[in-house]
Design an enzyme around this catalytic site. Structure first.
Site, PDB file in Angstrom:
ATOM      1  N   THR A 195       0.814  -0.741  -0.203  1.00 29.10           N
ATOM      2  CA  THR A 195       0.322  -0.356  -0.187  1.00 29.10           C
ATOM      3  C   THR A 195       0.879   1.464  -0.064  1.00 29.10           C
ATOM      4  O   THR A 195       2.026   1.444   0.191  1.00 29.10           O
ATOM      5  CB  THR A 195      -1.019  -0.506   0.939  1.00 29.10           C
ATOM      6  OG1 THR A 195      -0.084   0.502   2.305  1.00 29.10           O
ATOM      7  CG2 THR A 195      -1.368  -0.695   1.484  1.00 29.10           C
ATOM      8  N   CYS A 196       0.737   2.481  -0.412  1.00 30.64           N
ATOM      9  CA  CYS A 196       1.495   3.503  -0.071  1.00 30.64           C
ATOM     10  C   CYS A 196       0.255   4.699   0.762  1.00 30.64           C
ATOM     11  O   CYS A 196       0.245   5.934   1.408  1.00 30.64           O
ATOM     12  CB  CYS A 196       0.780   4.591  -1.497  1.00 30.64           C
ATOM     13  SG  CYS A 196      -0.646   4.427  -1.808  1.00 30.64           S
ATOM     14  N   SER A 197       0.374   3.576   1.991  1.00 26.79           N
ATOM     15  CA  SER A 197      -0.488   4.397   3.617  1.00 26.79           C
ATOM     16  C   SER A 197       0.668   4.429   4.758  1.00 26.79           C
ATOM     17  O   SER A 197       1.453   2.958   4.682  1.00 26.79           O
ATOM     18  CB  SER A 197      -1.836   3.312   4.004  1.00 26.79           C
ATOM     19  OG  SER A 197      -2.014   3.829   4.662  1.00 26.79           O
TER      20      SER A 197
ATOM     21  N   GLY B 201       5.022   7.072   1.013  1.00 27.65           N
ATOM     22  CA  GLY B 201       4.867   6.776   2.015  1.00 27.65           C
ATOM     23  C   GLY B 201       4.632   4.992   1.442  1.00 27.65           C
ATOM     24  O   GLY B 201       3.596   4.781   0.012  1.00 27.65           O
TER      25      GLY B 201
END
Length: 103
Positions: A34-36, A92
């Site tokens: 994820t980009c979290s 992130g």
């Protein structure tokens, strides 16, 4: 992303992971990324998945040497990794590596 929107994405993420794994052959590798930065969207989803699927096993994404070389960090689960804007000059990013066991 606000808290409500983030929480609304978790069922979708769980379904994506579950459906992708369903099509994986034994011995195959699935990357969940994820980009979290949110633990609830990352390690918590992976932990839920591992508890629900006994034929799933988490693997280290990289060796400790590689983690040090590329300056990423281990996630809350030490087999996962995280990249952050300060250390990696990226957005992130969370990465986990899951294999399907032959049961």
């Amino acid at each position: 992303m606000d808290e409500k929107k983030m929480e609304n994405t978790i069922p979708l993420q769980k379904n994506l992971l579950k459906n992708g794994f369903k099509h994986l052959k034994p011995g195959g590798i699935l990357i969940y990324s994820t980009c979290s930065f949110a633990k609830s969207q990352n390690e918590d989803v992976v932990e839920w998945f591992l508890q629900e699927n006994k034929e799933a096993k988490i693997l280290p994404v990289f060796s400790d040497e590689k983690i040090n070389e590329i300056k990423c960090q281990k996630g809350f689960n030490d087999k996962t990794i995280r990249f952050d804007p300060i250390n990696n000059k990226t957005g992130g990013l969370f990465v986990s590596k899951i294999t399907k066991l032959e049961l």
